[in-house]
Motif scaffolding. Structure first.
Motif, PDB file in Angstrom:
ATOM      1  N   TYR A 124     -41.171  63.843  -5.054  1.00 33.55           N
ATOM      2  CA  TYR A 124     -41.263  63.691  -3.604  1.00 33.55           C
ATOM      3  C   TYR A 124     -41.761  62.294  -3.231  1.00 33.55           C
ATOM      4  CZ  TYR A 124     -41.928  68.776  -4.192  1.00 33.55           C
ATOM      5  OH  TYR A 124     -41.825  70.087  -4.565  1.00 33.55           O
ATOM      6  N   SER A 125     -41.371  61.854  -2.046  1.00 32.23           N
ATOM      7  CA  SER A 125     -42.002  60.718  -1.387  1.00 32.23           C
ATOM      8  C   SER A 125     -42.852  61.302  -0.276  1.00 32.23           C
ATOM      9  CB  SER A 125     -40.954  59.781  -0.785  1.00 32.23           C
ATOM     10  OG  SER A 125     -40.211  59.161  -1.808  1.00 32.23           O
ATOM     11  N   ALA A 126     -44.114  60.889  -0.234  1.00 35.88           N
ATOM     12  CA  ALA A 126     -45.038  61.467   0.748  1.00 35.88           C
ATOM     13  C   ALA A 126     -45.806  60.369   1.460  1.00 35.88           C
ATOM     14  CB  ALA A 126     -46.011  62.412   0.043  1.00 35.88           C
ATOM     15  N   ARG A 127     -46.091  60.638   2.707  1.00 36.16           N
ATOM     16  CA  ARG A 127     -46.928  59.730   3.489  1.00 36.16           C
ATOM     17  C   ARG A 127     -47.752  60.549   4.475  1.00 36.16           C
ATOM     18  NH1 ARG A 127     -44.263  55.207   5.472  1.00 36.16           N
ATOM     19  NH2 ARG A 127     -45.453  55.114   7.379  1.00 36.16           N
ATOM     20  N   ALA A 128     -48.919  60.018   4.780  1.00 35.54           N
ATOM     21  CA  ALA A 128     -49.794  60.633   5.781  1.00 35.54           C
ATOM     22  C   ALA A 128     -50.060  59.588   6.850  1.00 35.54           C
ATOM     23  CB  ALA A 128     -51.089  61.104   5.142  1.00 35.54           C
ATOM     24  N   GLU A 129     -50.003  60.029   8.096  1.00 36.44           N
ATOM     25  CA  GLU A 129     -50.202  59.127   9.220  1.00 36.44           C
ATOM     26  C   GLU A 129     -51.225  59.689  10.187  1.00 36.44           C
ATOM     27  OE1 GLU A 129     -46.354  58.774  11.048  1.00 36.44           O
ATOM     28  OE2 GLU A 129     -45.485  57.708   9.331  1.00 36.44           O
ATOM     29  N   VAL A 130     -51.904  58.794  10.867  1.00 41.07           N
ATOM     30  CA  VAL A 130     -52.782  59.142  11.989  1.00 41.07           C
ATOM     31  C   VAL A 130     -52.391  58.218  13.134  1.00 41.07           C
ATOM     32  CG1 VAL A 130     -55.145  59.152  12.881  1.00 41.07           C
ATOM     33  CG2 VAL A 130     -54.693  59.935  10.536  1.00 41.07           C
ATOM     34  N   ASP A 131     -52.089  58.797  14.276  1.00 42.48           N
ATOM     35  CA  ASP A 131     -51.671  58.013  15.449  1.00 42.48           C
ATOM     36  C   ASP A 131     -50.529  57.054  15.109  1.00 42.48           C
ATOM     37  OD1 ASP A 131     -53.593  59.289  17.058  1.00 42.48           O
ATOM     38  OD2 ASP A 131     -55.120  57.796  16.535  1.00 42.48           O
ATOM     39  N   ASP A 132     -49.534  57.552  14.393  1.00 47.00           N
ATOM     40  CA  ASP A 132     -48.349  56.786  14.002  1.00 47.00           C
ATOM     41  C   ASP A 132     -48.651  55.598  13.085  1.00 47.00           C
ATOM     42  OD1 ASP A 132     -46.496  58.411  15.422  1.00 47.00           O
ATOM     43  OD2 ASP A 132     -47.008  57.362  17.280  1.00 47.00           O
ATOM     44  N   GLN A 133     -49.834  55.576  12.479  1.00 48.12           N
ATOM     45  CA  GLN A 133     -50.176  54.523  11.523  1.00 48.12           C
ATOM     46  C   GLN A 133     -50.317  55.126  10.137  1.00 48.12           C
ATOM     47  OE1 GLN A 133     -53.635  52.354  12.735  1.00 48.12           O
ATOM     48  NE2 GLN A 133     -52.587  51.345  14.435  1.00 48.12           N
ATOM     49  N   LEU A 134     -49.710  54.479   9.158  1.00 46.74           N
ATOM     50  CA  LEU A 134     -49.783  54.931   7.777  1.00 46.74           C
ATOM     51  C   LEU A 134     -51.219  54.869   7.281  1.00 46.74           C
ATOM     52  CD1 LEU A 134     -48.268  55.723   5.142  1.00 46.74           C
ATOM     53  CD2 LEU A 134     -48.142  53.264   4.655  1.00 46.74           C
ATOM     54  N   VAL A 135     -51.710  55.986   6.727  1.00 44.60           N
ATOM     55  CA  VAL A 135     -53.052  55.998   6.135  1.00 44.60           C
ATOM     56  C   VAL A 135     -52.988  56.176   4.621  1.00 44.60           C
ATOM     57  CG1 VAL A 135     -54.255  56.706   8.231  1.00 44.60           C
ATOM     58  CG2 VAL A 135     -53.456  58.466   6.625  1.00 44.60           C
ATOM     59  N   THR A 136     -51.980  56.905   4.126  1.00 41.73           N
ATOM     60  CA  THR A 136     -51.833  57.142   2.681  1.00 41.73           C
ATOM     61  C   THR A 136     -50.356  57.342   2.372  1.00 41.73           C
ATOM     62  OG1 THR A 136     -53.979  58.260   2.639  1.00 41.73           O
ATOM     63  CG2 THR A 136     -52.550  58.597   0.739  1.00 41.73           C
ATOM     64  N   GLU A 137     -49.951  56.838   1.208  1.00 39.63           N
ATOM     65  CA  GLU A 137     -48.593  57.093   0.730  1.00 39.63           C
ATOM     66  C   GLU A 137     -48.641  57.293  -0.773  1.00 39.63           C
ATOM     67  OE1 GLU A 137     -46.022  53.779   1.554  1.00 39.63           O
ATOM     68  OE2 GLU A 137     -47.490  52.328   0.826  1.00 39.63           O
ATOM     69  N   ALA A 138     -47.666  58.044  -1.293  1.00 45.92           N
ATOM     70  CA  ALA A 138     -47.631  58.321  -2.731  1.00 45.92           C
ATOM     71  C   ALA A 138     -46.286  58.898  -3.116  1.00 45.92           C
ATOM     72  CB  ALA A 138     -48.734  59.309  -3.113  1.00 45.92           C
ATOM     73  N   LYS A 139     -45.996  58.801  -4.400  1.00 46.60           N
ATOM     74  CA  LYS A 139     -44.879  59.517  -5.017  1.00 46.60           C
ATOM     75  C   LYS A 139     -45.518  60.676  -5.769  1.00 46.60           C
ATOM     76  CE  LYS A 139     -41.325  56.787  -4.170  1.00 46.60           C
ATOM     77  NZ  LYS A 139     -40.054  57.227  -3.595  1.00 46.60           N
ATOM     78  N   LEU A 140     -45.078  61.890  -5.495  1.00 49.51           N
ATOM     79  CA  LEU A 140     -45.661  63.083  -6.096  1.00 49.51           C
ATOM     80  C   LEU A 140     -44.653  63.742  -7.036  1.00 49.51           C
ATOM     81  CD1 LEU A 140     -47.115  64.719  -2.853  1.00 49.51           C
ATOM     82  CD2 LEU A 140     -48.254  63.109  -4.374  1.00 49.51           C
TER      83      LEU A 140
END
Length: 147
Positions: A124-140
């Motif tokens: 998977y490609s994963a990302r976490a955002e807060v207020d449309d800003q990237l906070v974390t990304e990873a390949k799982l």
């Protein structure tokens, strides 16, 4: 597109308090992608120790939330037929980047897409955002096992 409330999420994920880290699914395109939500509250037990003077959500829990969203996507996509007896395990986590701290009051938007599935190994490609800003990304990378 589908949505899921907490009651349906609980039917799919074995996690419970304090480790259930997906509150709602905003959209899911089976076989492709999911957008889910984790509402971050000051009442989370990890804030007592991380850190009392400046509460920040631990990065490993952000990654775990992305993995739980990935598991929901896979299960809803028919990746495993017997969801109640299936547990997803991390096989690998690559290219993790933490861009910005997640604080109490933030709404963590979890965006996960399936890159591929080969012989029971999901990437998977994963990302976490807060207020449309990237906070974390990873390949799982995860695999499913019946318990």
């Amino acid at each position: 597109m589908n949505t899921m409330d907490i009651h349906e999420i609980l039917k799919y994920l074995p996690h419970r308090y304090p480790l259930l880290l997906v509150d709602k699914v905003l959209s899911i395109e089976t076989g492709k992608s999911i957008v889910a939500v984790k509402s971050v509250s000051i009442n989370e037990p990890f804030f007592q120790g991380h850190f009392p003077h400046h509460p920040v959500m631990p990065g490993v829990l952000i990654v775990e939330a992305m993995a739980q969203a990935a598991a929901l996507l896979t299960l809803k996509s028919g990746g495993e037929s017997n969801k109640e007896d299936t547990v997803y395990y991390f096989v690998g986590i690559d290219n993790v980047r933490f861009k910005k701290p997640v604080m109490p009051g933030d709404q963590l938007i979890l965006k996960v897409s399936i890159d591929r599935e080969i012989k029971g190994l999901w990437k998977y490609s994963a990302r976490a955002e807060v207020d449309d800003q990237l906070v974390t990304e990873a390949k799982l990378m995860c695999t499913a096992r019946s318990v």
